[in-house]
Design an enzyme around this catalytic site. Structure first.
Site, PDB file in Angstrom:
ATOM      1  N   LYS A 180       6.057  -4.276   1.636  1.00  0.00           N
ATOM      2  CA  LYS A 180       4.859  -4.623   0.727  1.00  0.00           C
ATOM      3  C   LYS A 180       5.251  -4.176  -0.737  1.00  0.00           C
ATOM      4  O   LYS A 180       4.863  -4.568  -1.844  1.00  0.00           O
ATOM      5  CB  LYS A 180       3.541  -4.003   1.177  1.00  0.00           C
ATOM      6  CG  LYS A 180       2.305  -4.629   0.346  1.00  0.00           C
ATOM      7  CD  LYS A 180       1.939  -5.909   0.110  1.00  0.00           C
ATOM      8  CE  LYS A 180       0.972  -6.136  -0.849  1.00  0.00           C
ATOM      9  NZ  LYS A 180      -0.330  -5.774  -0.242  1.00  0.00           N
ATOM     10  N   LYS A 248      -2.569   1.404  -8.090  1.00  0.00           N
ATOM     11  CA  LYS A 248      -2.360   2.295  -6.971  1.00  0.00           C
ATOM     12  C   LYS A 248      -1.215   2.055  -6.237  1.00  0.00           C
ATOM     13  O   LYS A 248      -0.192   2.649  -6.026  1.00  0.00           O
ATOM     14  CB  LYS A 248      -3.408   2.235  -5.936  1.00  0.00           C
ATOM     15  CG  LYS A 248      -3.263   3.162  -4.681  1.00  0.00           C
ATOM     16  CD  LYS A 248      -2.718   2.152  -3.675  1.00  0.00           C
ATOM     17  CE  LYS A 248      -4.139   1.227  -3.173  1.00  0.00           C
ATOM     18  NZ  LYS A 248      -3.433   0.190  -2.167  1.00  0.00           N
TER      19      LYS A 248
END
Length: 300
Positions: A180, A248
């Site tokens: 990811k 983030k």
């Protein structure tokens, strides 16, 4: 190894995190006939699932106690840690043979920590972050990147197939999260390209819609250009994926790259621009709101 019911449709699912994406993803599993127990910090966000027959639980622990497979998709690594490791967390209720699947984008090291904790109590865990945003979640068209034991992945794959079109086992625990990060690095670069291209078109006096028609099917074609550029032109900055969450994710990627001893200057540049967009008040907007921050920088 997991001890799931032989008949896939008999698998009881738990779902923690019923936000923009989670509510659709859980809904697909319920539509396939799986009994669901759900929890969210704000109960109102779970109401669409409750209206469809999901059972409400008062804590992540209670969700795990009622489920064969527990899915989590929350906001930040700190949220994941709380959901799993606090007294009323998933691990406190996870039964031997059950499986926990964290679909949040979080740090690879935390994914490994959850996996090891689950193993100690005779359960299993997978890290399975997704890509595709709200559109992919609604259309069951997500890309799902999975880390964990191959046999456990195979057991859960029929459930993943209800939520996504591309489901790939990437390796051991943490490998899904590393994959990811690769995804987010690519998106970071493509999003700044999309936004700067539209700014350029505007300044040059072009019709941005015509520009999109010309470039979206050629070598410049990408998911962001197809899905987010039209939103920008409509002034639609609602979140399919929030800037705060993207900042983030980029922070995790930069931290991991530093740990591995590699330099990613392009990612660092884009992370800084997105952080500025968040400071400008766009943190809860979609990632396409980078356009607004860049527009302001350009004086347009």
């Amino acid at each position: 190894m997991s001890a799931l019911p032989a008949n896939t449709k008999d698998i009881r699912i738990g779902w923690i995190g019923t936000g923009v994406m989670g509510v659709s993803m859980c809904g697909h599993l319920m539509a396939a006939g799986h009994p669901a127990t759900v929890f969210n910090r704000t109960r109102a966000k779970a109401q669409p699932l409750l209206d469809k027959g999901a059972h409400w639980a008062e804590s992540p622990r209670a969700v795990a106690q009622a489920s064969d497979v527990v899915f989590t998709i929350v906001g930040y690594p700190a949220d994941v840690r709380r959901v799993y490791f606090e007294t009323d967390g998933v691990l406190a209720g996870l039964k031997p043979g059950a499986i926990a699947v964290d679909m949040t984008t979080t740090s690879p090291s935390l994914a490994v920590e959850i996996y090891e904790a689950a193993k100690k109590q005779g359960a299993q865990a997978l890290d399975a972050p997704v890509s595709g945003g709200d559109v992919g979640a609604k259309n069951a068209a997500l890309s799902i990147m999975v880390g964990g034991e191959a046999e456990v992945f195979a057991a859960v794959k029929p459930l993943f197939e209800r939520m996504g079109r591309i489901i790939m086992h990437q390796g051991a625990a943490g490998a899904g999260q590393h994959t990811k990060m690769c995804n987010q690095i690519v998106i970071a670069g493509s999003m700044i390209g999309v936004c700067e291209s539209l700014l350029y078109a505007t300044r040059a006096g072009l019709d941005p819609q015509a520009v999109l028609g010309a470039i979206s099917k050629g070598a410049a074609g990408c998911w962001s250009l197809e899905n987010l550029a039209p939103r920008i032109l409509k002034g639609d900055f609602a979140p399919g994926f929030m800037i705060d969450h993207f900042v983030k994710d980029m922070g995790i990627a930069l931290e991991e790259s530093k740990r591995m001893g590699i330099s990613l200057p392009g990612l660092a540049l884009v992370e800084g621009l997105y952080a500025e967009a968040a400071r400008e008040g766009h943190g809860k907007d979609g990632t396409q709101a980078l356009f607004l921050a860049l527009k302001k920088l350009s004086g347009l």
